[in-house]
Structure formats: structure tokens, C-alpha cells
Design a protein around this motif. Structure first.
Motif, PDB file in Angstrom:
ATOM      1  N   LEU A   1       0.902  -1.351  -0.493  1.00  0.00           N
ATOM      2  CA  LEU A   1      -0.120  -0.221   0.234  1.00  0.00           C
ATOM      3  C   LEU A   1       0.991   1.225   0.075  1.00  0.00           C
ATOM      4  CD1 LEU A   1      -3.453  -0.452   2.075  1.00  0.00           C
ATOM      5  CD2 LEU A   1      -2.860  -0.042  -0.135  1.00  0.00           C
ATOM      6  N   LEU A   2       2.310   1.376   0.620  1.00  0.00           N
ATOM      7  CA  LEU A   2       2.817   1.871   0.548  1.00  0.00           C
ATOM      8  C   LEU A   2       3.157   2.771  -1.050  1.00  0.00           C
ATOM      9  CD1 LEU A   2       4.950   1.641   4.079  1.00  0.00           C
ATOM     10  CD2 LEU A   2       2.849   3.566   3.096  1.00  0.00           C
ATOM     11  N   GLU A   3       3.490   1.656  -1.737  1.00  0.00           N
ATOM     12  CA  GLU A   3       4.136   1.759  -2.707  1.00  0.00           C
ATOM     13  C   GLU A   3       3.530   2.748  -3.662  1.00  0.00           C
ATOM     14  OE1 GLU A   3       5.120  -2.218  -3.846  1.00  0.00           O
ATOM     15  OE2 GLU A   3       7.839  -0.878  -2.868  1.00  0.00           O
ATOM     16  N   ILE A   4       1.353   1.816  -3.298  1.00  0.00           N
ATOM     17  CA  ILE A   4       0.545   2.187  -4.615  1.00  0.00           C
ATOM     18  C   ILE A   4       0.865   4.128  -3.557  1.00  0.00           C
ATOM     19  CG2 ILE A   4      -1.613   2.464  -4.530  1.00  0.00           C
ATOM     20  CD1 ILE A   4      -1.009  -0.516  -4.245  1.00  0.00           C
ATOM     21  N   ALA A   5       0.462   3.906  -2.719  1.00  0.00           N
ATOM     22  CA  ALA A   5       0.309   5.697  -2.647  1.00  0.00           C
ATOM     23  C   ALA A   5       1.135   6.681  -2.684  1.00  0.00           C
ATOM     24  CB  ALA A   5       0.522   5.329  -0.676  1.00  0.00           C
ATOM     25  N   GLU A   6       2.715   6.018  -2.772  1.00  0.00           N
ATOM     26  CA  GLU A   6       4.000   6.740  -3.399  1.00  0.00           C
ATOM     27  C   GLU A   6       3.618   6.875  -4.507  1.00  0.00           C
ATOM     28  OE1 GLU A   6       6.889   8.924  -3.223  1.00  0.00           O
ATOM     29  OE2 GLU A   6       6.409   8.202  -1.348  1.00  0.00           O
ATOM     30  N   VAL A   7       2.957   6.289  -5.880  1.00  0.00           N
ATOM     31  CA  VAL A   7       2.937   6.524  -6.741  1.00  0.00           C
ATOM     32  C   VAL A   7       1.815   7.304  -6.827  1.00  0.00           C
ATOM     33  CG1 VAL A   7       1.981   5.170  -9.217  1.00  0.00           C
ATOM     34  CG2 VAL A   7       3.521   4.122  -7.760  1.00  0.00           C
ATOM     35  N   LEU A   8       0.550   6.991  -6.291  1.00  0.00           N
ATOM     36  CA  LEU A   8      -0.692   8.113  -6.294  1.00  0.00           C
ATOM     37  C   LEU A   8      -0.187   9.775  -6.237  1.00  0.00           C
ATOM     38  CD1 LEU A   8      -3.669   8.512  -6.242  1.00  0.00           C
ATOM     39  CD2 LEU A   8      -3.114   8.389  -3.628  1.00  0.00           C
ATOM     40  N   LYS A   9       0.951  10.276  -4.928  1.00  0.00           N
ATOM     41  CA  LYS A   9       1.362  10.840  -4.980  1.00  0.00           C
ATOM     42  C   LYS A   9       2.384  11.309  -5.582  1.00  0.00           C
ATOM     43  CE  LYS A   9       4.173  13.067  -1.102  1.00  0.00           C
ATOM     44  NZ  LYS A   9       4.950  13.306   0.096  1.00  0.00           N
ATOM     45  N   THR A  10       2.593  11.100  -6.258  1.00  0.00           N
ATOM     46  CA  THR A  10       3.638  11.282  -7.341  1.00  0.00           C
ATOM     47  C   THR A  10       3.135  11.501  -8.462  1.00  0.00           C
ATOM     48  OG1 THR A  10       5.458   9.124  -6.885  1.00  0.00           O
ATOM     49  CG2 THR A  10       5.857  10.995  -9.049  1.00  0.00           C
ATOM     50  N   LEU A  11       1.884  10.674  -9.047  1.00  0.00           N
ATOM     51  CA  LEU A  11       1.361  11.514 -10.230  1.00  0.00           C
ATOM     52  C   LEU A  11       0.212  12.564  -9.852  1.00  0.00           C
ATOM     53  CD1 LEU A  11       0.484   7.532 -11.419  1.00  0.00           C
ATOM     54  CD2 LEU A  11       2.177   9.880 -12.990  1.00  0.00           C
ATOM     55  N   LEU A  12       0.039  13.232  -8.484  1.00  0.00           N
ATOM     56  CA  LEU A  12      -0.694  13.651  -8.666  1.00  0.00           C
ATOM     57  C   LEU A  12       0.497  15.518  -8.094  1.00  0.00           C
ATOM     58  CD1 LEU A  12      -2.989  12.680  -5.472  1.00  0.00           C
ATOM     59  CD2 LEU A  12      -3.350  13.261  -7.144  1.00  0.00           C
ATOM     60  N   ILE A  13       1.247  15.286  -8.019  1.00  0.00           N
ATOM     61  CA  ILE A  13       2.504  16.341  -7.913  1.00  0.00           C
ATOM     62  C   ILE A  13       2.945  16.434  -9.297  1.00  0.00           C
ATOM     63  CG2 ILE A  13       4.796  17.118  -7.174  1.00  0.00           C
ATOM     64  CD1 ILE A  13       4.422  15.469  -4.959  1.00  0.00           C
ATOM     65  N   LEU A  14       3.344  15.702 -10.422  1.00  0.00           N
ATOM     66  CA  LEU A  14       3.723  16.048 -12.087  1.00  0.00           C
ATOM     67  C   LEU A  14       2.325  16.351 -12.408  1.00  0.00           C
ATOM     68  CD1 LEU A  14       5.730  15.131 -13.926  1.00  0.00           C
ATOM     69  CD2 LEU A  14       3.869  12.644 -14.186  1.00  0.00           C
ATOM     70  N   GLN A  15       0.619  16.301 -12.087  1.00  0.00           N
ATOM     71  CA  GLN A  15      -0.146  16.710 -12.969  1.00  0.00           C
ATOM     72  C   GLN A  15      -0.286  17.668 -12.833  1.00  0.00           C
ATOM     73  OE1 GLN A  15      -3.504  14.927 -11.430  1.00  0.00           O
ATOM     74  NE2 GLN A  15      -5.031  14.942 -13.722  1.00  0.00           N
ATOM     75  N   ALA A  16      -0.052  18.259 -11.348  1.00  0.00           N
ATOM     76  CA  ALA A  16       0.081  19.945 -10.938  1.00  0.00           C
ATOM     77  C   ALA A  16       1.129  20.358 -11.731  1.00  0.00           C
ATOM     78  CB  ALA A  16       0.271  19.894  -9.522  1.00  0.00           C
ATOM     79  N   GLU A  17       1.785  19.695 -12.291  1.00  0.00           N
ATOM     80  CA  GLU A  17       3.167  20.657 -13.040  1.00  0.00           C
ATOM     81  C   GLU A  17       2.773  20.697 -14.526  1.00  0.00           C
ATOM     82  OE1 GLU A  17       6.537  18.975 -11.786  1.00  0.00           O
ATOM     83  OE2 GLU A  17       6.489  19.505 -10.312  1.00  0.00           O
ATOM     84  N   LYS A  18       2.708  19.246 -15.059  1.00  0.00           N
ATOM     85  CA  LYS A  18       2.230  19.335 -16.582  1.00  0.00           C
ATOM     86  C   LYS A  18       0.613  18.559 -16.743  1.00  0.00           C
ATOM     87  CE  LYS A  18       4.799  15.388 -17.712  1.00  0.00           C
ATOM     88  NZ  LYS A  18       3.575  14.661 -18.311  1.00  0.00           N
TER      89      LYS A  18
END
Length: 74
Positions: A6-23
Motif C-alpha cells: 500500500l505504501l508503494e501504491i500511495a507513493e505512485v498516487l502522490k507522485t502522479l498527483l504532483i506531476l499532474q500539478a506541473e503538466k
């Protein structure tokens, strides 16, 4: 991201949300974000015995601390 903790899945979610804010995300990134969202919500609802809307609210509260927003399902 077919399996993992779950921690790896949460990390993927967080990383993609941050990326989505940039582009804008690519189609593949959007699908991965949606899959991570679904997996996290499902696992948390089962493990904590909560309904999915309650889990979504719980995740949004956690993401608010990082000024991120949980996307709606595709």
C-alpha cells in the motif's frame, strides 16, 4: 504497478498527483493514477471496514496537508 504494498501504491498516487500539478498527464499516466486511486481506496475500505466514500474523504483529508486533491475516477 500491478502489485505492491500500500505504501508503494500511495507513493505512485502522490507522485502522479504532483506531476499532474506541473503538466498534463499522458493517457498512460492517467490510467496509472486511476488504478492507484482505485487500489488504495479498495484496500483501505476492506482493511478498515469503511465504505468507499468514507475512505475517499479520509484520503482527501490526508492529501489536503500536501495541497493535493484526489481526482475523480475515470
Amino acid at each position: 504497478m500491478r502489485n505492491g504494498s500500500l505504501l508503494e501504491i500511495a507513493e505512485v498516487l502522490k507522485t502522479l498527483l504532483i506531476l499532474q500539478a506541473e503538466k498534463p498527464l499522458s493517457f498512460r499516466e492517467k490510467k496509472m493514477l486511476d488504478r492507484a486511486r482505485h487500489m488504495l481506496i479498495t484496500e483501505l475500505s476492506i482493511s478498515r471496514g469503511l465504505h468507499e466514500p468514507d475512505v475517499v474523504q479520509l484520503l482527501q483529508k490526508a492529501l489536503d496537508k500536501a495541497s493535493l486533491s484526489l481526482p475523480t475516477a475515470l
